[in-house]
Design a protein around this motif. Sequence first.
Motif, mmCIF file in Angstrom:
data_model
loop_
_atom_site.group_PDB
_atom_site.id
_atom_site.type_symbol
_atom_site.label_atom_id
_atom_site.label_comp_id
_atom_site.label_asym_id
_atom_site.label_seq_id
_atom_site.Cartn_x
_atom_site.Cartn_y
_atom_site.Cartn_z
ATOM 1 N N LEU A 56 5.108 -6.009 -4.760
ATOM 2 C CA LEU A 56 6.335 -6.411 -5.452
ATOM 3 C C LEU A 56 6.228 -7.848 -5.953
ATOM 4 O O LEU A 56 6.604 -8.140 -7.094
ATOM 5 C CB LEU A 56 7.547 -6.270 -4.528
ATOM 6 C CG LEU A 56 7.925 -4.866 -4.075
ATOM 7 C CD1 LEU A 56 9.091 -4.928 -3.090
ATOM 8 C CD2 LEU A 56 8.276 -3.971 -5.249
ATOM 9 N N THR A 58 5.645 2.280 -4.640
ATOM 10 C CA THR A 58 5.768 3.653 -4.156
ATOM 11 C C THR A 58 4.702 3.965 -3.109
ATOM 12 O O THR A 58 3.521 3.734 -3.329
ATOM 13 C CB THR A 58 5.659 4.649 -5.325
ATOM 14 O OG1 THR A 58 6.662 4.324 -6.285
ATOM 15 C CG2 THR A 58 5.865 6.076 -4.853
ATOM 16 N N CYS A 89 15.400 -3.411 -10.970
ATOM 17 C CA CYS A 89 14.791 -3.616 -9.667
ATOM 18 C C CYS A 89 13.306 -3.330 -9.715
ATOM 19 O O CYS A 89 12.869 -2.390 -10.370
ATOM 20 C CB CYS A 89 15.417 -2.695 -8.621
ATOM 21 S SG CYS A 89 17.116 -3.107 -8.217
ATOM 22 N N LEU A 90 12.548 -4.133 -8.978
ATOM 23 C CA LEU A 90 11.168 -3.781 -8.651
ATOM 24 C C LEU A 90 11.258 -3.046 -7.341
ATOM 25 O O LEU A 90 11.731 -3.583 -6.345
ATOM 26 C CB LEU A 90 10.299 -5.036 -8.492
ATOM 27 C CG LEU A 90 10.004 -5.815 -9.760
ATOM 28 C CD1 LEU A 90 9.117 -7.000 -9.438
ATOM 29 C CD2 LEU A 90 9.337 -4.923 -10.785
ATOM 30 N N ASP A 91 10.837 -1.806 -7.359
ATOM 31 C CA ASP A 91 11.007 -0.919 -6.214
ATOM 32 C C ASP A 91 9.672 -0.431 -5.712
ATOM 33 O O ASP A 91 8.809 -0.107 -6.473
ATOM 34 C CB ASP A 91 11.889 0.250 -6.671
ATOM 35 C CG ASP A 91 12.124 1.257 -5.598
ATOM 36 O OD1 ASP A 91 12.116 0.920 -4.416
ATOM 37 O OD2 ASP A 91 12.310 2.436 -5.962
ATOM 38 N N ASP A 110 14.720 1.139 -12.304
ATOM 39 C CA ASP A 110 13.875 0.770 -11.174
ATOM 40 C C ASP A 110 12.440 0.866 -11.642
ATOM 41 O O ASP A 110 11.989 1.926 -12.063
ATOM 42 C CB ASP A 110 14.068 1.730 -9.988
ATOM 43 C CG ASP A 110 15.370 1.510 -9.241
ATOM 44 O OD1 ASP A 110 15.985 0.438 -9.405
ATOM 45 O OD2 ASP A 110 15.772 2.405 -8.484
ATOM 46 N N VAL A 111 11.717 -0.244 -11.597
ATOM 47 C CA VAL A 111 10.305 -0.263 -11.945
ATOM 48 C C VAL A 111 9.550 -0.020 -10.645
ATOM 49 O O VAL A 111 9.547 -0.859 -9.753
ATOM 50 C CB VAL A 111 9.906 -1.609 -12.600
ATOM 51 C CG1 VAL A 111 8.430 -1.621 -12.937
ATOM 52 C CG2 VAL A 111 10.754 -1.849 -13.852
ATOM 53 N N ARG A 112 8.936 1.155 -10.523
ATOM 54 C CA ARG A 112 8.362 1.632 -9.264
ATOM 55 C C ARG A 112 6.942 1.127 -9.069
ATOM 56 O O ARG A 112 5.999 1.772 -9.466
ATOM 57 C CB ARG A 112 8.379 3.161 -9.228
ATOM 58 C CG ARG A 112 9.685 3.852 -9.592
ATOM 59 C CD ARG A 112 10.794 3.773 -8.579
ATOM 60 N NE ARG A 112 10.471 4.016 -7.209
ATOM 61 C CZ ARG A 112 10.459 5.203 -6.604
ATOM 62 N NH1 ARG A 112 10.714 6.295 -7.270
ATOM 63 N NH2 ARG A 112 10.184 5.293 -5.320
ATOM 64 N N ASN A 153 16.181 1.667 3.742
ATOM 65 C CA ASN A 153 15.485 1.384 2.491
ATOM 66 C C ASN A 153 14.340 0.407 2.689
ATOM 67 O O ASN A 153 14.411 -0.491 3.523
ATOM 68 C CB ASN A 153 16.455 0.767 1.468
ATOM 69 C CG ASN A 153 17.613 1.682 1.174
ATOM 70 O OD1 ASN A 153 17.421 2.769 0.656
ATOM 71 N ND2 ASN A 153 18.817 1.250 1.508
ATOM 72 N N GLU A 154 13.299 0.573 1.861
ATOM 73 C CA GLU A 154 12.221 -0.402 1.819
ATOM 74 C C GLU A 154 12.671 -1.598 0.974
ATOM 75 O O GLU A 154 13.674 -1.531 0.268
ATOM 76 C CB GLU A 154 10.962 0.232 1.211
ATOM 77 C CG GLU A 154 10.253 1.190 2.135
ATOM 78 C CD GLU A 154 9.710 0.508 3.388
ATOM 79 O OE1 GLU A 154 9.350 -0.690 3.329
ATOM 80 O OE2 GLU A 154 9.635 1.186 4.423
ATOM 81 N N ARG A 179 3.660 -3.580 0.693
ATOM 82 C CA ARG A 179 4.687 -3.370 -0.326
ATOM 83 C C ARG A 179 5.176 -4.704 -0.881
ATOM 84 O O ARG A 179 5.297 -4.884 -2.090
ATOM 85 C CB ARG A 179 5.846 -2.562 0.248
ATOM 86 C CG ARG A 179 6.949 -2.292 -0.765
ATOM 87 C CD ARG A 179 8.085 -1.506 -0.118
ATOM 88 N NE ARG A 179 9.163 -1.297 -1.045
ATOM 89 C CZ ARG A 179 9.252 -0.283 -1.893
ATOM 90 N NH1 ARG A 179 8.291 0.622 -1.951
ATOM 91 N NH2 ARG A 179 10.277 -0.160 -2.700
ATOM 92 N N CYS A 184 12.999 -4.347 -2.001
ATOM 93 C CA CYS A 184 12.924 -4.349 -3.464
ATOM 94 C C CYS A 184 13.338 -5.729 -3.952
ATOM 95 O O CYS A 184 13.924 -6.510 -3.200
ATOM 96 C CB CYS A 184 13.760 -3.237 -4.082
ATOM 97 S SG CYS A 184 15.531 -3.490 -4.016
#
Length: 121
Positions: free
Chosen positions: A80, A69, A119-121, A64-66, A104-105, A76, A107
């Motif tokens: 992303l 956050t 994932c882009l999180d 997961d590429v955060r 969940n938000e 958000r 992604c």
Amino acid sequence: MSSIRQVQITFDCAEPERLARFWSQVLGYTADADSAADPEGVGPRLYFQRVPEGKIVKNRVHIDVRVGTGMVGAERLAALEAECARLVALGAVRERLLPADEENESCIVMRDIEDNEFCLD
């Protein structure tokens, strides 16, 4: 009993040097032939191991590429989408947006240059 202090994540792949360069660019790491390392020594080292067989099924583990956050909603999604565009320019493939729900938000599911999901999180 000893304490584990470091973790390395190993990818089976066809082109270790190419994948190391890709993930170094994604994460701001330093590439070294078949590996990528956090220049600050905080994140895990990534090692890319050449194997003869190709990828057949979905990853059981993924990165997961955060990038979002602490962000929610439109802020958000904008973060992303901006990162997604940068990674697509590096050769990644956007697969799909998973919209926010009650738990969940949002992604974005993506694939790297050797078809590994992340994932882009």
